[in-house]
Design an enzyme around this catalytic site. Structure first.
Site, PDB file in Angstrom:
ATOM      1  CB  CYS A   1       1.802  27.753  63.033  1.00  0.00           C
ATOM      2  SG  CYS A   1       2.354  26.848  64.492  1.00  0.00           S
TER       3      CYS A   1
ATOM      4  N   GLY B   1       8.372  21.532  68.939  1.00  0.00           N
ATOM      5  CA  GLY B   1       9.688  21.931  69.426  1.00  0.00           C
ATOM      6  C   GLY B   1       9.672  23.121  70.353  1.00  0.00           C
ATOM      7  CD  GLU B   2      11.015  26.263  74.398  1.00  0.00           C
ATOM      8  OE1 GLU B   2       9.809  26.096  74.643  1.00  0.00           O
ATOM      9  OE2 GLU B   2      11.514  27.390  74.223  1.00  0.00           O
TER      10      GLU B   2
ATOM     11  CB  CYS C   1       9.529  18.862  71.936  1.00  0.00           C
ATOM     12  SG  CYS C   1       9.697  20.184  73.153  1.00  0.00           S
TER      13      CYS C   1
ATOM     14  CB  CYS D   1       4.268  20.258  77.901  1.00  0.00           C
ATOM     15  SG  CYS D   1       5.444  21.609  78.097  1.00  0.00           S
TER      16      CYS D   1
ATOM     17  CB  CYS E   1       2.624  19.009  74.275  1.00  0.00           C
ATOM     18  SG  CYS E   1       3.297  19.488  72.671  1.00  0.00           S
TER      19      CYS E   1
ATOM     20  CB  CYS F   1       1.476  21.316  69.049  1.00  0.00           C
ATOM     21  SG  CYS F   1       0.696  22.801  69.596  1.00  0.00           S
TER      22      CYS F   1
ATOM     23  CD  GLU G   1       2.350  18.521  63.019  1.00  0.00           C
ATOM     24  OE1 GLU G   1       1.249  19.039  63.243  1.00  0.00           O
ATOM     25  OE2 GLU G   1       2.601  17.339  63.270  1.00  0.00           O
TER      26      GLU G   1
HETATM   27  N1  SAH Z   1       7.618  24.902  73.025  1.00  0.00           N
HETATM   28  C1  SAH Z   1       6.907  26.124  72.840  1.00  0.00           C
HETATM   29  C2  SAH Z   1       6.037  26.174  71.582  1.00  0.00           C
HETATM   30  C3  SAH Z   1       5.181  25.001  71.338  1.00  0.00           C
HETATM   31  S1  SAH Z   1       3.514  24.849  71.342  1.00  0.00           S
HETATM   32  C4  SAH Z   1       6.071  26.418  74.038  1.00  0.00           C
HETATM   33  O1  SAH Z   1       6.001  25.609  74.934  1.00  0.00           O
HETATM   34  O2  SAH Z   1       5.501  27.504  74.107  1.00  0.00           O
HETATM   35  C5  SAH Z   1       2.555  26.242  71.330  1.00  0.00           C
HETATM   36  C6  SAH Z   1       1.522  26.258  72.453  1.00  0.00           C
HETATM   37  O3  SAH Z   1       0.578  25.192  72.369  1.00  0.00           O
HETATM   38  C7  SAH Z   1       2.166  26.146  73.818  1.00  0.00           C
HETATM   39  O4  SAH Z   1       1.567  27.074  74.667  1.00  0.00           O
HETATM   40  C8  SAH Z   1       1.810  24.731  74.222  1.00  0.00           C
HETATM   41  O5  SAH Z   1       1.870  24.572  75.602  1.00  0.00           O
HETATM   42  C9  SAH Z   1       0.427  24.584  73.631  1.00  0.00           C
HETATM   43  N2  SAH Z   1      -0.029  23.204  73.435  1.00  0.00           N
HETATM   44  C10 SAH Z   1       0.677  22.097  73.151  1.00  0.00           C
HETATM   45  N3  SAH Z   1      -0.108  21.021  73.057  1.00  0.00           N
HETATM   46  C11 SAH Z   1      -1.363  21.446  73.274  1.00  0.00           C
HETATM   47  C12 SAH Z   1      -2.621  20.803  73.322  1.00  0.00           C
HETATM   48  N4  SAH Z   1      -2.747  19.498  73.107  1.00  0.00           N
HETATM   49  N5  SAH Z   1      -3.701  21.566  73.578  1.00  0.00           N
HETATM   50  C13 SAH Z   1      -3.588  22.896  73.788  1.00  0.00           C
HETATM   51  N6  SAH Z   1      -2.437  23.565  73.770  1.00  0.00           N
HETATM   52  C14 SAH Z   1      -1.325  22.846  73.522  1.00  0.00           C
END
Ligand code: SAH
Length: 345
Positions: free
Chosen positions: A104, A158-159, A111, A115, A118, A332, A91
């Site tokens: 974005c 993804g990272e 991934c 986390c 996420c 995300c 997406e």
């Molecule tokens: N892997 C990368 C980029 C991915 S997501 C990273 O970790 O930065 C972009 C941001 O959204 C990251 O800061 C992630 O921690 C946050 N994120 C992911 N899921 C989320 C959620 N459900 N609510 C709020 N922030 C979220």
């Protein structure tokens, strides 16, 4: 077959030379691929037919297929679900701000960082995207909407630093003057904190913005939310941020998703203030988007504002992320997930 959209201009020139073609043909093809965002070799109308045919034999041309497009009625944000050449779906999001349009993009299918809050990581990693699959998210959005793209955030699924080579290749192609010519300053890469790759990125000679997903001001809380924190402690991650800033002159953007009762108390805000004061970065507070598979709840408006005020007392520039497309599974990995679930019936 070689993926022609992932080649730099120089690589394309070498390929064309090996085919016995004149050098200027590489320039023409490169323009078709990256300026006109061609979907097929047949569109390349100023190339002789025979050349188009031999290109088809030699190269693959990565093109994404839009399978779903949603528009937010709240703010005009558009979310796209794209099918990759191998059938996987990812997406991407187009956000319209007063200062310009931002896309974005995803950097991986799934991934493996795990986390806790996420949605992208729930089924693990399928694979990293190629540079052309990252570019194509922007190109397709431009083709479908007719909109300009002024900035790109690599904050989708993804990272990005877990897909390092493809990411850097993508950035060089996206910022190329003969292609989309997106400014380095218009690109933000967000990482959960892969320390060795952060140092490596600092040495690439790029002036993109690095965003660190911090989400906690102490190691214990960070480990609760992000498994990667077991590998790299806060002091190591912040040292890598400081090194990135020293080397590139680009201030770090610290992302902090507020989870009720976990990391949103005034005490945690003060600890964050202590940690970041004097580092010259900027904090972006994100009210957590609850994912139905997890039990995290978002903080209330009051807590969020109080958190911001405390950080500001430490002289830290703080913003609250404006939520875009809340009505269209804006966060995300959520759209891809609901799409995959709907297929399971
Ligand atoms: N892997 C990368 C980029 C991915 S997501 C990273 O970790 O930065 C972009 C941001 O959204 C990251 O800061 C992630 O921690 C946050 N994120 C992911 N899921 C989320 C959620 N459900 N609510 C709020 N922030 C979220």
């Amino acid at each position: 077959m070689t993926d022609i959209r992932a080649l730099t201009k120089e690589e394309l020139e070498a390929e064309l030379a090996a085919m016995g073609e004149k050098r200027f043909r590489a320039g023409q093809i490169y323009q078709w691929l990256h300026r006109h965002m061609a979907d097929s070799f047949d569109e390349m109308s100023n190339l002789p037919l025979a050349l188009r045919e031999s290109l088809k034999e030699r190269f693959s041309l990565t093109t994404l297929q839009a399978v779903k497009e949603l528009t937010s009625r709240l703010d005009g944000t558009k979310k796209f679900l794209f099918r990759l050449p191998d059938g996987n779906v990812i997406e991407s999001v187009l956000m319209k701000y007063r200062h310009g349009n931002s896309v974005c993009i995803s950097s991986q299918v799934g991934c493996r960082m795990g986390c806790r809050f996420c949605a992208s990581t729930l089924d693990g990693l399928v694979r990293g995207l190629t540079a052309s699959e990252m570019l194509e998210q922007i190109y397709q959005i431009r083709r479908i909407t007719g909109e300009r793209v002024d900035s790109v955030v690599v904050m989708g699924s993804g990272e990005p630093l877990d897909n390092y080579d493809a990411l850097v290749r993508f950035i060089r192609l996206a910022t190329d003057k003969e292609g989309q010519n997106i400014s380095n300053r218009g690109i933000t890469v967000s990482t959960c904190g892969l320390v060795p790759q952060m140092y490596r990125l600092a040495g690439e000679g790029l002036s993109i913005t690095l965003a660190l997903s911090l989400h906690a001001s102490d190691d214990e809380t960070r480990r609760e939310l992000m498994p990667i924190a077991n590998k790299y402690g806060l002091s190591e991650v912040l040292a890598a941020c400081d090194a990135y800033f020293r080397k590139t002159g680009r201030r770090i953007s610290y992302e902090y998703s507020l989870v009720r009762g976990v990391n949103d108390t005034p005490e945690k805000a003060r600890a964050l203030g202590e940690l970041l004061a004097g580092r010259g970065g900027h904090v972006n507070l994100i009210p957590v988007n609850p994912v139905k598979e997890r039990s995290f709840a978002r903080s209330g408006r009051e807590e969020i504002l109080a958190f911001k005020e405390i950080l500001e007392r430490y002289g830290i520039n703080t913003t609250i992320r404006r939520e875009m497309g809340r009505d269209i599974d804006g966060a995300c990995g959520q759209l891809r997930r609901s799409y995959l679930e709907s297929l399971e019936f």
